[in-house]
Design an enzyme around this catalytic site. Sequence first.
Site, PDB file in Angstrom:
ATOM      1  N   ARG A 153       0.836  -1.209   0.000  1.00 34.45           N
ATOM      2  CA  ARG A 153       0.000   0.000   0.000  1.00 34.45           C
ATOM      3  C   ARG A 153       0.862   1.247   0.000  1.00 34.45           C
ATOM      4  NH1 ARG A 153      -3.785  -2.950   4.157  1.00 34.45           N
ATOM      5  NH2 ARG A 153      -1.947  -2.732   5.453  1.00 34.45           N
ATOM      6  N   ASP A 173       9.107  -6.851  -6.523  1.00 32.24           N
ATOM      7  CA  ASP A 173       8.049  -7.451  -5.705  1.00 32.24           C
ATOM      8  C   ASP A 173       7.663  -8.765  -6.361  1.00 32.24           C
ATOM      9  OD1 ASP A 173       5.584  -8.244  -4.490  1.00 32.24           O
ATOM     10  OD2 ASP A 173       5.271  -6.192  -3.816  1.00 32.24           O
ATOM     11  N   ALA A 233       9.818   1.748   6.070  1.00 32.77           N
ATOM     12  CA  ALA A 233       9.114   0.467   6.196  1.00 32.77           C
ATOM     13  C   ALA A 233       9.446  -0.208   7.518  1.00 32.77           C
ATOM     14  CB  ALA A 233       9.452  -0.428   5.011  1.00 32.77           C
ATOM     15  N   ARG A 234      10.460  -1.054   7.515  1.00 32.75           N
ATOM     16  CA  ARG A 234      10.849  -1.807   8.704  1.00 32.75           C
ATOM     17  C   ARG A 234      12.373  -1.843   8.789  1.00 32.75           C
ATOM     18  NH1 ARG A 234       6.295  -1.153   9.940  1.00 32.75           N
ATOM     19  NH2 ARG A 234       4.653  -2.714  10.346  1.00 32.75           N
ATOM     20  N   ASP A 257      13.283   6.335   8.899  1.00 36.21           N
ATOM     21  CA  ASP A 257      12.206   6.560   9.862  1.00 36.21           C
ATOM     22  C   ASP A 257      12.104   5.415  10.860  1.00 36.21           C
ATOM     23  OD1 ASP A 257       9.848   8.117  10.765  1.00 36.21           O
ATOM     24  OD2 ASP A 257       8.715   6.367  10.061  1.00 36.21           O
ATOM     25  N   GLU A 262      14.583   1.292  19.075  1.00 39.01           N
ATOM     26  CA  GLU A 262      13.668   2.419  19.193  1.00 39.01           C
ATOM     27  C   GLU A 262      13.176   2.511  20.635  1.00 39.01           C
ATOM     28  OE1 GLU A 262      10.564   2.352  16.270  1.00 39.01           O
ATOM     29  OE2 GLU A 262      11.964   2.294  14.590  1.00 39.01           O
ATOM     30  N   HIS A 281      10.164   7.398  13.556  1.00 41.43           N
ATOM     31  CA  HIS A 281       9.117   6.404  13.288  1.00 41.43           C
ATOM     32  C   HIS A 281       7.732   7.054  13.342  1.00 41.43           C
ATOM     33  CE1 HIS A 281       8.174   1.807  13.540  1.00 41.43           C
ATOM     34  NE2 HIS A 281       7.357   2.435  12.717  1.00 41.43           N
ATOM     35  N   ALA A 284       3.562   7.560   9.379  1.00 41.53           N
ATOM     36  CA  ALA A 284       2.116   7.410   9.196  1.00 41.53           C
ATOM     37  C   ALA A 284       1.304   8.352  10.064  1.00 41.53           C
ATOM     38  CB  ALA A 284       1.701   5.973   9.504  1.00 41.53           C
TER      39      ALA A 284
END
Length: 323
Positions: A153, A173, A233-234, A257, A262, A281, A284
Site C-alpha cells: 500500500r 516485488d 518500512a521496517r 524513519d 527504538e 518512526h 504514518a
Amino acid sequence: MRRLFFEPAAWDALAALGRLRLPPTGADVGDERVLAELLADADVVVTAWGTHRLSAAVLAAAPRLRLLAHTGATVKPFVTPESFAHGVRVTQAGDAMGYAVGEQALALTLALLHRVHRFDHALRTGVDWERAKDVPPRRELRGATVGVVGASRTGRAYLGLVRALGAEVLVVDPLLTDAAAADLGVTRVGLDDLLTRSRVVSLHAPVLPATTGMIGARELALLPDGGLLVNTARPALVDEAALLAELRTGRIDAALDVFDAEPLPVDHPLRHLPNVLLTPHEAAGTVESRRRAGAIVVDEIDRFLRGAALRHEIRPEQLDTMG
C-alpha cells in the site's frame, strides 16, 4: 491515542454501537491481567500499539470476544493461533496509512535529492557559509530513476507520487504481475538490477524470512556513488551495521524513519552523520491518517455487529505475508 484516532464525531459513532469500556486511568493495557479484566464480557476489542496480545489467559477471561479491530496495520503483535481458534476475527486500518507513509517517503526523497539535510546539518553545526554549500551534486526528481522495493500500500502510494513528478520507476516485488506493473506504469526488475540503476531506492516491503536483511553490505555496494536510500518500512529489511559502515564513507545518503533500537539512543552514530536524515518512526502519523484509521475501525465494527462482510479482515493464512 484515542483522541488521535477518534475525533468527536467518530467517537460518538463508536459509542453508539455499544457500551464502551475504557481502561482505568493510568492502567497499562500491555499488562496481560489488565487486558483480561477489561475483556471479561466484551464482544469487541479495539487495539493500538502497546496492547497485550490475545494470549491464552486473556482469551480464557474473555469468552464472548469475537472481534479484534486494530487501529494500525500489522496485527502480528496482538493475535495468536489461539485467538483464531477461539473464534476471534481480526480487522485492521492499514489502508488509512498508505498515503501518509508514501507522502513522507516522497518528502524524504526530495530532501535527499536536494541535499537539504546536509545544508541543515552544516548550518546548525556552525560550518562556514561558503563551506556549507559544499555538498555532493544536487539532482531533480523529474527524469530520475527511482527503485521501489515492495508494491505494498505504501509502495504504491509512493510510486504514484514520484511518477506524477516525472520519475521513472523500477519495482521489486515477487507478487507483482507484469499486468499489474503495466497498470501502475512501472517496470519489474530484480533487486540487483534495481539497486544498480536507481538514483533513489525506497523500501516498502514487509518483514518476512525472504526480506529480513535483504539490504546488506553487498547490496549497498551496488548503489551508484551518490545513491540515496529511504526506509519508512521496517528496520529489519536493512543490515544496520552494514548501512552505518557505508554511510560513514560518505558515498551514499539515507533517510530513515525506522531503527533497530527504538527509541534511537541519543549517542547513536546515525545521529551525527551529515549524510543522514532521521525521523522518529512517525511516517504514518498525520492527522488525516489517524482519522481515516478511526473511521475504518468504526465502520468495521458496525459491519461486524450487523453481520455484514468486513472490508479489511485478516485471516490466519495472511499473517505469514504481513510485515
